[in-house]
Write an enzyme that holds these catalytic residues in place. Structure first.
Site, mmCIF file in Angstrom:
data_model
loop_
_atom_site.group_PDB
_atom_site.id
_atom_site.type_symbol
_atom_site.label_atom_id
_atom_site.label_comp_id
_atom_site.label_asym_id
_atom_site.label_seq_id
_atom_site.Cartn_x
_atom_site.Cartn_y
_atom_site.Cartn_z
ATOM 1 N N ASN A 98 0.766 -1.301 0.055
ATOM 2 C CA ASN A 98 0.177 0.598 -0.219
ATOM 3 C C ASN A 98 0.968 1.169 0.529
ATOM 4 O OD1 ASN A 98 -2.395 2.266 1.223
ATOM 5 N ND2 ASN A 98 -3.260 0.154 0.192
ATOM 6 N N ARG A 99 0.491 2.876 0.538
ATOM 7 C CA ARG A 99 1.418 3.380 0.219
ATOM 8 C C ARG A 99 1.331 3.955 1.524
ATOM 9 N NH1 ARG A 99 -3.339 3.447 -2.914
ATOM 10 N NH2 ARG A 99 -3.281 3.650 -4.971
ATOM 11 N N HIS A 203 -2.273 -9.641 -3.138
ATOM 12 C CA HIS A 203 -3.123 -9.043 -4.076
ATOM 13 C C HIS A 203 -3.933 -9.737 -5.188
ATOM 14 C CE1 HIS A 203 -3.934 -4.543 -6.171
ATOM 15 N NE2 HIS A 203 -3.459 -4.162 -4.849
ATOM 16 N N ASP A 284 -11.785 1.530 -2.222
ATOM 17 C CA ASP A 284 -10.425 1.382 -2.531
ATOM 18 C C ASP A 284 -10.029 1.706 -0.521
ATOM 19 O OD1 ASP A 284 -7.982 0.525 -2.767
ATOM 20 O OD2 ASP A 284 -7.466 2.163 -3.993
ATOM 21 N N GLU A 365 -7.337 -8.032 0.726
ATOM 22 C CA GLU A 365 -5.729 -7.533 0.920
ATOM 23 C C GLU A 365 -5.618 -8.156 2.097
ATOM 24 O OE1 GLU A 365 -3.769 -4.292 -1.508
ATOM 25 O OE2 GLU A 365 -5.650 -4.566 -2.295
#
Ligand SMILES: *[C@@H]1O[C@H](CO)[C@@H](O)[C@H](O)[C@H]1NC(C)=O
Ligand SMILES: *[C@@H]1O[C@H](CO)[C@@H](O)[C@H](O)[C@H]1NC(C)=O
Ligand SMILES: *[C@@H]1O[C@H](CO)[C@@H](O)[C@H](O)[C@H]1NC(C)=O
Ligand SMILES: *[C@@H]1O[C@H](CO)[C@@H](O)[C@H](O)[C@H]1NC(C)=O
Ligand SMILES: *[C@@H]1O[C@H](CO)[C@@H](O)[C@H](O)[C@H]1NC(C)=O
Ligand SMILES: *[C@@H]1O[C@H](CO)[C@@H](O)[C@H](O)[C@H]1NC(C)=O
Ligand SMILES: *[C@@H]1O[C@H](CO)[C@@H](O)[C@H](O)[C@H]1NC(C)=O
Ligand SMILES: *[C@@H]1O[C@H](CO)[C@@H](O)[C@H](O)[C@H]1NC(C)=O
Length: 408
Positions: A98-99, A203, A284, A365
């Site tokens: 992820n971010r 994923h 999301d 996920e």
């Protein structure tokens, strides 16, 4: 001998191609002619490629006895490296899934900059943040195959110190096994030289109809339940956590805890506008998995953290996991340009193009709280920062597949 005959009979009955030899030769474990590694039980046949240690295929019979391939992927291992969209198809995002806000983080007072590869702007052409481990994260790299039997495959990656800006070397093993209706995932990672962030996930993109539903090519009719997810991580316009944890109020678009509902249930109206970032309608989101009140629960046997089901095929997945968060992505970014595999779709190209439309799939996920490394107030440090001498990073998950009885 007799067992072998029985297995051969079952494979024939499932109408699945037979397994390649799962034995080591001089050059290691050879894949099949498409570069894939297969494991199978009497219920499922699952394919993988070393690129990103990705799941590429999952073949299972639907309620009518028709074999469906319910994960998105490519027909051969070579294409994974050629494809330019790079949707992280079935991969293990790493070393940090992820971010990461701004691509930066701090450990023991030292600042690090990871490679930027998400949300590019004119001023920042590489991007404003790091997604799935950076430009050349684990999902872009070929793992090595360490072992392969008819029911398991183990991939390994050695991620050098400094790669994509992350401190220290990390060595990781990913083992996939199949047993009956269970697909098990085991990921272990060791920081060998320095303290570093580690967060992995799987994923996979699911369409429980094998992209062969002749009434709708969307996955919005799939039902989803997240029984422990009363909250979610708040994100800004570009999906970076703000630090806040939000309530998934009962009856709201993000309420999947109070009861099972169709993924598309809240698409009428505007409650989902911007739910997945600026201008994005859909999901999301990182949902938290709140199991504290269970006390000493066994994640393998206690109730699943997620249940996804399609009434059309009758195929369902119960996800069991030892992780404390769960991301749902409703394929908002897909736009009909990713091709289906040969094993998917239907012969009706006029009405059903052989591509994945927006909302045509669901990514689930298993993971920890996203960007926990930049949000110390969440107390995720022990789950996300690892150094030499620490316990290893561990992720365990079991995907239990169910198939309904055929209706009359
Ligand atoms: C081992 O398997 C690989 C991949 O299938 C093949 O290219 C190679 O020729 C095999 N080596 C031997 C010695 O059989
Ligand atoms: C490899 O897979 C890609 C994508 O699925 C497909 O377009 C291509 O035809 C395949 N190549 C071969 C040689 O099978
Ligand atoms: C990764 O594996 C694919 C499929 O076997 C191969 O085509 C590609 O060259 C490999 N890439 C690297 C960097 O080794
Ligand atoms: C964001 O990253 C830049 C370098 O790319 C750095 O100079 C700046 O301090 C970072 N901002 C924050 C808030 O960490
Ligand atoms: C496979 O699953 C069966 C049924 O759940 C269980 O009894 C058995 O112990 C499992 N085998 C392995 C090797 O985990
Ligand atoms: C659609 O698929 C279902 C399930 O496989 C099948 O029973 C039905 O006949 C199909 N309908 C059409 C119009 O092809
Ligand atoms: C999808 O679900 C809706 C109810 O929400 C139902 O009306 C519709 O018939 C379903 N479509 C398919 C193709 O299953
Ligand atoms: C599931 O699909 C069957 C037809 O395949 C239909 O009769 C039934 O009403 C559907 N159930 C739900 C809950 O949508």
């Amino acid at each position: 001998m007799q067992l072998k005959t029985q297995v051969a009979g079952l494979v024939a009955a499932l109408a699945l191609p037979s397994l390649g030899a799962a034995a080591r030769n001089d050059t290691g474990f050879p894949p099949d002619e498409d570069g894939k590694y297969w494991i199978q039980s009497e219920v499922m046949k699952i394919g993988f490629v070393p690129y990103g240690a990705s799941i590429s295929d999952l073949h299972i019979k639907d309620k009518y006895g028709v074999t469906r391939d319910i994960v998105a992927g490519w027909d051969n291992a070579t294409y994974y490296t050629l494809d330019e969209q790079h949707p992280n198809y079935g991969s293990v995002p790493g070393r940090y899934a992820n971010r990461i806000k701004n691509g930066t983080f701090e450990i023991d007072g030292e600042k690090y900059q990871a490679s930027l590869n998400d949300n590019p702007t004119e001023e920042h052409p590489d991007g404003l943040d790091t997604l799935h481990g950076g430009k050349d994260g684990w999902g872009w790299r070929n793992f090595t195959v360490e072992a392969h039997t008819d029911s398991s495959v183990t991939f390994k990656i050695v991620d050098p110190s400094g790669k994509e800006g992350f401190p220290g070397e990390v060595i990781s093993y990913v083992t996939y096994t199949v047993n009956g209706s269970d697909w098990d995932i085991s990921m272990v990672a060791l920081a060998t030289t320095k303290k570093t962030p580690i967060m992995l996930s799987s994923h996979a993109y699911w369409n429980l109809d094998g992209f062969a539903n002749n009434e709708t090519s969307l996955a919005l009719n799939h039902t989803l339940q997240l029984p422990y997810s009363g909250q979610r991580v708040a994100v800004d316009n570009i999906l970076i956590p703000t630090g806040a944890i939000l309530a998934n109020e009962k009856g709201s678009a993000n309420d999947f805890w109070s009861k099972s509902k169709q993924l598309g249930a809240s698409f009428d109206g505007d409650e989902l506008e911007g739910n997945c970032g600026y201008g994005c309608k859909g999901y999301d989101n990182c949902y938290t998995v709140n199991r504290q009140q269970l006390g000493n629960y066994d994640w393998r046997t206690h109730s699943p953290v997620a249940v996804l089901h399609s009434n059309w095929s009758g195929i369902g997945i119960e996800v069991y996991s030892d992780q404390d968060a769960f991301q749902i992505y409703s394929c908002n970014g897909q736009d009909g340009t990713l091709a289906l595999k040969q094993s998917q779709g239907i012969d009706d190209e006029e009405d059903f193009p052989r591509t994945i439309p927006q909302y045509g799939c669901v990514v689930m996920e298993v993971q920890d709280y996203i960007d926990g490394i930049n949000n110390p107030a969440w107390f995720r440090e022990k789950k996300q920062i690892f150094g030499p001498g620490d316990d290893p990073y561990v992720l365990r998950a079991r995907y239990h597949f169910t198939v309904d009885e055929a209706d009359e």
